[in-house]
Design a protein around this motif. Sequence first.
Motif, PDB file in Angstrom:
ATOM      1  N   LEU A  47       0.824  -1.217   0.000  1.00  0.00           N
ATOM      2  CA  LEU A  47       0.000   0.000   0.000  1.00  0.00           C
ATOM      3  C   LEU A  47       0.858   1.266   0.000  1.00  0.00           C
ATOM      4  O   LEU A  47       0.509   2.249  -0.658  1.00  0.00           O
ATOM      5  CB  LEU A  47      -0.940   0.019   1.208  1.00  0.00           C
ATOM      6  N   LEU A  48       1.963   1.244   0.717  1.00  0.00           N
ATOM      7  CA  LEU A  48       2.836   2.423   0.780  1.00  0.00           C
ATOM      8  C   LEU A  48       3.538   2.684  -0.549  1.00  0.00           C
ATOM      9  O   LEU A  48       3.748   3.829  -0.924  1.00  0.00           O
ATOM     10  CB  LEU A  48       3.890   2.243   1.877  1.00  0.00           C
ATOM     11  N   GLY A  49       3.922   1.630  -1.236  1.00  0.00           N
ATOM     12  CA  GLY A  49       4.631   1.795  -2.511  1.00  0.00           C
ATOM     13  C   GLY A  49       5.863   2.663  -2.348  1.00  0.00           C
ATOM     14  O   GLY A  49       6.649   2.490  -1.422  1.00  0.00           O
ATOM     15  N   ASP A  50       6.011   3.640  -3.231  1.00  0.00           N
ATOM     16  CA  ASP A  50       7.182   4.520  -3.206  1.00  0.00           C
ATOM     17  C   ASP A  50       7.183   5.493  -2.030  1.00  0.00           C
ATOM     18  O   ASP A  50       8.179   6.181  -1.805  1.00  0.00           O
ATOM     19  CB  ASP A  50       7.281   5.318  -4.508  1.00  0.00           C
ATOM     20  N   ALA A  51       6.095   5.553  -1.273  1.00  0.00           N
ATOM     21  CA  ALA A  51       6.039   6.453  -0.116  1.00  0.00           C
ATOM     22  C   ALA A  51       6.720   5.864   1.111  1.00  0.00           C
ATOM     23  O   ALA A  51       6.843   6.546   2.129  1.00  0.00           O
ATOM     24  CB  ALA A  51       4.583   6.798   0.213  1.00  0.00           C
ATOM     25  N   THR A  52       7.180   4.635   1.020  1.00  0.00           N
ATOM     26  CA  THR A  52       7.847   4.035   2.173  1.00  0.00           C
ATOM     27  C   THR A  52       9.257   4.580   2.342  1.00  0.00           C
ATOM     28  O   THR A  52       9.921   4.923   1.369  1.00  0.00           O
ATOM     29  CB  THR A  52       7.893   2.496   2.065  1.00  0.00           C
ATOM     30  N   GLY A  53       9.672   4.647   3.589  1.00  0.00           N
ATOM     31  CA  GLY A  53      11.072   4.912   3.891  1.00  0.00           C
ATOM     32  C   GLY A  53      11.778   3.581   3.985  1.00  0.00           C
ATOM     33  O   GLY A  53      11.287   2.555   3.500  1.00  0.00           O
ATOM     34  N   ALA A  54      12.909   3.568   4.643  1.00  0.00           N
ATOM     35  CA  ALA A  54      13.674   2.339   4.824  1.00  0.00           C
ATOM     36  C   ALA A  54      12.880   1.343   5.671  1.00  0.00           C
ATOM     37  O   ALA A  54      12.132   1.737   6.566  1.00  0.00           O
ATOM     38  CB  ALA A  54      15.003   2.656   5.489  1.00  0.00           C
ATOM     39  N   VAL A  55      13.032   0.053   5.350  1.00  0.00           N
ATOM     40  CA  VAL A  55      12.310  -1.004   6.064  1.00  0.00           C
ATOM     41  C   VAL A  55      13.289  -2.121   6.410  1.00  0.00           C
ATOM     42  O   VAL A  55      14.025  -2.601   5.551  1.00  0.00           O
ATOM     43  CB  VAL A  55      11.151  -1.574   5.215  1.00  0.00           C
ATOM     44  N   ILE A  56      13.260  -2.530   7.674  1.00  0.00           N
ATOM     45  CA  ILE A  56      14.081  -3.641   8.148  1.00  0.00           C
ATOM     46  C   ILE A  56      13.223  -4.904   8.131  1.00  0.00           C
ATOM     47  O   ILE A  56      12.101  -4.904   8.635  1.00  0.00           O
ATOM     48  CB  ILE A  56      14.605  -3.377   9.571  1.00  0.00           C
ATOM     49  N   ASP A  57      13.760  -5.969   7.560  1.00  0.00           N
ATOM     50  CA  ASP A  57      13.081  -7.260   7.506  1.00  0.00           C
ATOM     51  C   ASP A  57      13.760  -8.198   8.496  1.00  0.00           C
ATOM     52  O   ASP A  57      14.968  -8.419   8.426  1.00  0.00           O
ATOM     53  CB  ASP A  57      13.172  -7.826   6.086  1.00  0.00           C
ATOM     54  N   ASP A  58      12.986  -8.719   9.425  1.00  0.00           N
ATOM     55  CA  ASP A  58      13.491  -9.678  10.416  1.00  0.00           C
ATOM     56  C   ASP A  58      12.783 -11.004  10.182  1.00  0.00           C
ATOM     57  O   ASP A  58      11.713 -11.260  10.734  1.00  0.00           O
ATOM     58  CB  ASP A  58      13.229  -9.154  11.830  1.00  0.00           C
TER      59      ASP A  58
ATOM     60  N   GLN B   2      23.748  -4.984   4.102  1.00  0.00           N
ATOM     61  CA  GLN B   2      22.974  -6.221   4.259  1.00  0.00           C
ATOM     62  C   GLN B   2      21.568  -6.038   3.673  1.00  0.00           C
ATOM     63  O   GLN B   2      20.641  -5.648   4.362  1.00  0.00           O
ATOM     64  CB  GLN B   2      22.899  -6.616   5.739  1.00  0.00           C
ATOM     65  N   THR B   3      21.413  -6.308   2.383  1.00  0.00           N
ATOM     66  CA  THR B   3      20.134  -6.090   1.700  1.00  0.00           C
ATOM     67  C   THR B   3      19.438  -7.384   1.298  1.00  0.00           C
ATOM     68  O   THR B   3      18.440  -7.346   0.589  1.00  0.00           O
ATOM     69  CB  THR B   3      20.327  -5.201   0.458  1.00  0.00           C
ATOM     70  N   GLU B   4      19.979  -8.517   1.745  1.00  0.00           N
ATOM     71  CA  GLU B   4      19.349  -9.812   1.484  1.00  0.00           C
ATOM     72  C   GLU B   4      19.460 -10.683   2.715  1.00  0.00           C
ATOM     73  O   GLU B   4      20.381 -10.519   3.509  1.00  0.00           O
ATOM     74  CB  GLU B   4      20.036 -10.519   0.307  1.00  0.00           C
ATOM     75  N   GLY B   5      18.509 -11.632   2.850  1.00  0.00           N
ATOM     76  CA  GLY B   5      18.535 -12.569   3.966  1.00  0.00           C
ATOM     77  C   GLY B   5      19.644 -13.578   3.806  1.00  0.00           C
ATOM     78  O   GLY B   5      20.511 -13.404   2.965  1.00  0.00           O
TER      79      GLY B   5
ATOM     80  N   TRP C 145      17.938  -5.186   5.188  1.00  0.00           N
ATOM     81  CA  TRP C 145      17.144  -4.050   4.708  1.00  0.00           C
ATOM     82  C   TRP C 145      16.247  -4.534   3.573  1.00  0.00           C
ATOM     83  O   TRP C 145      16.717  -4.876   2.502  1.00  0.00           O
ATOM     84  CB  TRP C 145      18.049  -2.919   4.209  1.00  0.00           C
ATOM     85  N   ARG C 146      14.956  -4.589   3.820  1.00  0.00           N
ATOM     86  CA  ARG C 146      13.990  -4.947   2.774  1.00  0.00           C
ATOM     87  C   ARG C 146      13.906  -3.795   1.782  1.00  0.00           C
ATOM     88  O   ARG C 146      13.863  -3.985   0.569  1.00  0.00           O
ATOM     89  CB  ARG C 146      12.636  -5.228   3.421  1.00  0.00           C
ATOM     90  N   VAL C 147      13.837  -2.575   2.322  1.00  0.00           N
ATOM     91  CA  VAL C 147      13.934  -1.353   1.520  1.00  0.00           C
ATOM     92  C   VAL C 147      15.167  -0.636   2.044  1.00  0.00           C
ATOM     93  O   VAL C 147      15.172  -0.144   3.178  1.00  0.00           O
ATOM     94  CB  VAL C 147      12.675  -0.467   1.662  1.00  0.00           C
ATOM     95  N   PRO C 148      16.240  -0.618   1.255  1.00  0.00           N
ATOM     96  CA  PRO C 148      17.498  -0.057   1.742  1.00  0.00           C
ATOM     97  C   PRO C 148      17.411   1.418   2.107  1.00  0.00           C
ATOM     98  O   PRO C 148      16.670   2.196   1.496  1.00  0.00           O
ATOM     99  CB  PRO C 148      18.460  -0.257   0.572  1.00  0.00           C
ATOM    100  N   LEU C 149      18.184   1.763   3.086  1.00  0.00           N
ATOM    101  CA  LEU C 149      18.338   3.138   3.541  1.00  0.00           C
ATOM    102  C   LEU C 149      19.129   3.913   2.492  1.00  0.00           C
ATOM    103  O   LEU C 149      20.127   3.412   1.980  1.00  0.00           O
ATOM    104  CB  LEU C 149      19.117   3.095   4.855  1.00  0.00           C
ATOM    105  N   ALA C 150      18.653   5.099   2.144  1.00  0.00           N
ATOM    106  CA  ALA C 150      19.340   5.927   1.156  1.00  0.00           C
ATOM    107  C   ALA C 150      18.856   7.370   1.312  1.00  0.00           C
ATOM    108  O   ALA C 150      17.780   7.598   1.870  1.00  0.00           O
ATOM    109  CB  ALA C 150      19.032   5.428  -0.260  1.00  0.00           C
ATOM    110  N   PRO C 151      19.621   8.332   0.823  1.00  0.00           N
ATOM    111  CA  PRO C 151      19.109   9.707   0.827  1.00  0.00           C
ATOM    112  C   PRO C 151      17.775   9.746   0.074  1.00  0.00           C
ATOM    113  O   PRO C 151      17.639   9.145  -0.984  1.00  0.00           O
ATOM    114  CB  PRO C 151      20.191  10.494   0.080  1.00  0.00           C
ATOM    115  N   GLY C 152      16.788  10.355   0.660  1.00  0.00           N
ATOM    116  CA  GLY C 152      15.457  10.385   0.055  1.00  0.00           C
ATOM    117  C   GLY C 152      14.620   9.179   0.434  1.00  0.00           C
ATOM    118  O   GLY C 152      13.426   9.119   0.126  1.00  0.00           O
ATOM    119  N   ARG C 153      15.208   8.199   1.077  1.00  0.00           N
ATOM    120  CA  ARG C 153      14.475   7.011   1.521  1.00  0.00           C
ATOM    121  C   ARG C 153      15.015   6.620   2.896  1.00  0.00           C
ATOM    122  O   ARG C 153      15.784   5.702   3.043  1.00  0.00           O
ATOM    123  CB  ARG C 153      14.633   5.857   0.558  1.00  0.00           C
ATOM    124  N   TYR C 154      14.590   7.396   3.872  1.00  0.00           N
ATOM    125  CA  TYR C 154      15.087   7.220   5.228  1.00  0.00           C
ATOM    126  C   TYR C 154      13.904   6.975   6.152  1.00  0.00           C
ATOM    127  O   TYR C 154      13.564   5.835   6.440  1.00  0.00           O
ATOM    128  CB  TYR C 154      15.893   8.469   5.604  1.00  0.00           C
TER     129      TYR C 154
END
Length: 130
Positions: free
Chosen positions: A41-52, A94-97, A102-111
């Motif tokens: 639902l968030l699509g491109d509006a999401t910031g960084a996301v951690i996957d556990d 660490q962008t893969e299990g 990071w499910r959605v990696p941290l980056a400028p503009g995506r924090y």
Amino acid sequence: MPTDALPWTPPANCSVQMLPAGRWWDAVQAPRALGEHALRLLGDATGAVIDDPRGKRLAWLIAPGASDPWDMTWLPGIELRGQATYVHVPAVEQTEGPGVHWRVPLAPGRYLTEPAYLLTVLQMATKAVQ
């Protein structure tokens, strides 16, 4: 990934660290099924996301204190991590299990994710997966 423009950078050259919430960010953790729906639902509006994967949850970073007024009775299963709590944070690369990544990696503009919109999306996702 250039992260030097960010106010905070996750650890480097390690797999995962427990870091305190409430300083640079708070975290909103959702069970996997709910989190997957919210992420769509968030699509491109999401910031960084951690996957556990082990804890079977996704976590969004939001501004410190932004979730303080949230009424959590409408969001079963959602956990807020702020002052005096800790979050498993993967290394910046660490962008893969299979572990925490990071499910959605941290980056400028995506924090950080915009908290009011995240709350609305989590409410919609909660209704959809019930």
